[in-house]
Design a protein around this motif. Sequence first.
Motif, PDB file in Angstrom:
ATOM      1  N   SER A 181       0.920  -1.081  -0.140  1.00 31.48           N
ATOM      2  CA  SER A 181      -0.050   0.087   0.020  1.00 31.48           C
ATOM      3  C   SER A 181       0.791   1.243   0.116  1.00 31.48           C
ATOM      4  CB  SER A 181      -0.944  -0.104   1.219  1.00 31.48           C
ATOM      5  OG  SER A 181      -0.129  -0.003   2.395  1.00 31.48           O
ATOM      6  N   MET A 225       2.159   1.741  -3.463  1.00 30.22           N
ATOM      7  CA  MET A 225       1.453   2.202  -4.455  1.00 30.22           C
ATOM      8  C   MET A 225       0.981   3.623  -3.982  1.00 30.22           C
ATOM      9  SD  MET A 225       0.588  -0.422  -6.663  1.00 30.22           S
ATOM     10  CE  MET A 225      -0.900   0.281  -7.066  1.00 30.22           C
ATOM     11  N   GLY A 226       0.820   3.810  -2.727  1.00 28.07           N
ATOM     12  CA  GLY A 226       0.359   5.202  -2.461  1.00 28.07           C
ATOM     13  C   GLY A 226       1.459   6.464  -2.763  1.00 28.07           C
ATOM     14  N   THR A 242      -2.185   9.609   1.135  1.00 28.08           N
ATOM     15  CA  THR A 242      -3.419   9.090   0.720  1.00 28.08           C
ATOM     16  C   THR A 242      -3.741   9.459  -0.967  1.00 28.08           C
ATOM     17  OG1 THR A 242      -4.089  11.523   0.707  1.00 28.08           O
ATOM     18  CG2 THR A 242      -4.555  10.078   2.639  1.00 28.08           C
ATOM     19  N   LYS A 252      -3.404   8.234  -4.814  1.00 30.19           N
ATOM     20  CA  LYS A 252      -3.511   7.055  -5.337  1.00 30.19           C
ATOM     21  C   LYS A 252      -3.046   7.313  -6.553  1.00 30.19           C
ATOM     22  CE  LYS A 252      -7.740   5.714  -2.902  1.00 30.19           C
ATOM     23  NZ  LYS A 252      -8.044   7.266  -2.386  1.00 30.19           N
ATOM     24  N   THR A 262      -1.799   6.332 -10.858  1.00 31.72           N
ATOM     25  CA  THR A 262      -2.369   5.514 -11.741  1.00 31.72           C
ATOM     26  C   THR A 262      -1.332   5.212 -12.894  1.00 31.72           C
ATOM     27  OG1 THR A 262      -3.319   7.331 -13.087  1.00 31.72           O
ATOM     28  CG2 THR A 262      -4.828   6.265 -11.347  1.00 31.72           C
ATOM     29  N   ASN A 298       3.781  13.485  -4.953  1.00 34.45           N
ATOM     30  CA  ASN A 298       2.464  13.416  -4.320  1.00 34.45           C
ATOM     31  C   ASN A 298       2.230  14.529  -3.413  1.00 34.45           C
ATOM     32  OD1 ASN A 298       4.388  13.087  -2.141  1.00 34.45           O
ATOM     33  ND2 ASN A 298       3.675  10.980  -1.858  1.00 34.45           N
ATOM     34  N   ASP A 310      -9.073  11.443  -4.568  1.00 32.37           N
ATOM     35  CA  ASP A 310      -7.567  11.573  -4.328  1.00 32.37           C
ATOM     36  C   ASP A 310      -6.797  10.856  -5.344  1.00 32.37           C
ATOM     37  OD1 ASP A 310      -8.256  12.417  -1.537  1.00 32.37           O
ATOM     38  OD2 ASP A 310      -8.622  10.434  -0.893  1.00 32.37           O
ATOM     39  N   VAL A 311      -7.332  10.754  -6.570  1.00 28.36           N
ATOM     40  CA  VAL A 311      -6.627  10.458  -7.622  1.00 28.36           C
ATOM     41  C   VAL A 311      -6.022  11.590  -8.756  1.00 28.36           C
ATOM     42  CG1 VAL A 311      -6.701   8.869  -9.871  1.00 28.36           C
ATOM     43  CG2 VAL A 311      -7.953   8.203  -7.956  1.00 28.36           C
TER      44      VAL A 311
END
Length: 631
Positions: A14, A17-18, A252, A254, A256, A266, A341-342
Amino acid sequence: MLRWVSLILAVILSVFMGHGSWALFTPVDNFLIACGSSQNVTFFGQTYVPDSVQSSLALKGLGDSVVATSNSSIPLPICQSARIFSSTTSYKFDIVREGRHWVRLHFYPLPSAGHNLTSATFTVVTENFVLLNNFTFKNYNGSYLFKEFAINVTSDNLALTFIPSNNSIAFVNAIEVVSIPDQLLPDQALALTPSAPFSGLSRLALETVYRLNMGGPLITSQNDTLGRTWAKDEKYLHVNSSAVNVSVSPATIKYTASATSDTAPNWVYATAQTMGDPNVANLNFNITWVLPVDPNFTYFVRVHFCDIVSTSLNSLVFNVYINANIALGSLDLSTLAGNLDVPYYRDFISNSSGESDTLTISVGPDPNADVPNAILNGLEIMKISNEARSLDGISPVETLLVLLPKKSRTGIIVGLVVGASAALLLIALCYCCFVIRRSKSTHQGHPWLPLPFYGNSLTMTKMSTTSQKSGTASCISLASCNLGRLFGFQEIMEATNKFDESLLLGVGGFGRGMLDQIMDSNLTGKVNSASLKKFGETAEKCLAEHGVDRPSMGDVLWNLEYALQLEETSSALMEPEDNSTNHIPDIPLTPLEPFDNSVSMIERVNSGTDDDAEDAATSAVFSQLVNPRGR
C-alpha cells in the motif's frame, strides 16, 4: 506467522502504491557537472562531478578558460566555483539514449580577480536551439539564476556552446543534462486560440517558466523523482482572499498508470487552492493567477488536479479558464479521474492574454453545480521555441555562431582576405587568358574550346594532344602566360590595412584590399564592351554580401566562357567573309542542365534584360560545362 507476513506485505504494498515508487524513473543519461570545481559537490542529495574529470564530456573552445572559486560563505554549494570563457567554448556530452533531456544551467556571479561576472554578457546555444541570447546579470534582479530547458536530442551527442559578446566573457557554475521519461511531455496538446490540436512539440525546445505547487510548500529537487523544483503560488494570486489552501496526507494520493509520481510529486496533489471568501455578493467568482510572460512566445500549459476536498463522487464540478478562453467546462473531476484522491492533468497551448505580457489561469464553479467550489493543485508553464528555433529573441543559432566576438575573428579575417585575393587573381587570370586565346583563334581560324573545370591554382592540367596539334590550349599555366603573381603575407597585410574589420565584405566569404596592379589598362581598353560587362557582373557577384549569393567556381568559369563567346562573336561579326548564322562551329547544341543552387543562373532567369535573353539563346552551347552536383 503467515498472517503477520501477509499483513506486513500488504502494508508495504500500500505504501508503494500510495507513493508511486513503482514508477520511479532512472535516467540513462545523467550528467551533473560542477564547472570549475576541483572536487565533487553535493547539492540537494545529488553529486556533481568536476568538468575536468568527467569522462563522457569534452570541453572544446577557441581559447582557454579560467576557473573562479570562492572561500566565502556562498549560500549554495553548487555556486562556489565557476568556469569563465573569454571566447566561444562548447561542452560536448556523449548521449546514450536519444530523446528529450533536461538541460539545466546554474549561474551565480562569483567575485573573481580580473573579471566582473555581474556585467558579463553572453549567449548559450545547442546545435539547433538558442537558449539564452545576450544575457547579463545587469538586467536580472536576483543574484542566483537557474534555467531549465527540455531539449529533444536526436543524435549521439549534445553540444552546449557559450558565446561571449564583444569584449565580454561567459561563465557557468553548474550544468545538468538528464534524460526525461518518454511519456512525460506529449507531442500534441490542445491549442485554445483557435481551438485545434497542436502537433510537433517533440521537435521544439521548451523552457520552464513556472512550476507551482498550489496551496503547498516549496518542493525542492531532492523531493521530486525528476529533480524538479515546485515553487509556492501565493504571490501570483490576483486576489489573495479568493483562495484558501487545503491539504491531506501525501500517502493518501492514489497514483495510476497515466499519472505517476514522475508526473508530479504526491505533495503537489496532496495540497490545493480552493474557493475562499472574497467578500463579494456573487458566490460564483473565479480564483485567478496572473503570471508575467513574454508576449512574443507561445506557451505549453499543464494544469494538475486531485479531488482532496469532496466526501463523495460527482460533487465537485467546475470550469477552467486560460486567459479569456474556457479550457475545461463543467469538469467533473472525480468522474474523469475515476475516484477521489486520484491525480489528473490536462495540457494546453496558449499565448499571452491579448496584447498584454501576462498569462492568466482561473478556476471557478459551474453554474449548475450543487456546491459552488473549484480546485487547482499544480501548474506548469513552459515557453515554446519560436520559428527561429529560439527561446530568447529572433536570431537563429546559425546567425549567432557566425557573429563571433572580435577576439575570435582575426584568423577568420586572414582566411577571408587570402581567399578574396586568390579569387580576384583567378578571375583576372582567366579573363586575360581568354583575351589572348581569342587573338590566336581569330588569326588561326581554329574552333573555340571550353576551359576545363578542374586544375590547381598554379599550373592546371596539361593540354591534350589534340589541343596541342590544333594550336589551342585547353589550359594555360600561370607561369607560361606571365599574367599572374603570388602575393606574400606582408603584401596582403599592407593591402588590407592589417586585416581591418571595416574591409570585411559580408559575414562569410571575402575581404577587400588595395593592390598595386592586377590588370593592364591598355588591355582592358581593347576589350569589347559587352564582354567586359559580363566580366564585371561576374566579379561583382563574387563580392556579394553573403556567401550564399556568390557563384560557384563552375558558375564563374561558365560566365567567363560566355564573355569569351561574346568577344569572339563581336570580332567575327566585323569580318566581311564571316557567316553570322553560326559563330561557334563544331559544338553540338545539347540542352543545358540547370545548376543546383546556382545564384547566377537564377538571376539570369529572373532579370528579364536583353543580355539575359541572349544568355538564354546561347545557353545550350555550354552544356558540357555544367557540374550536375552543384556546390
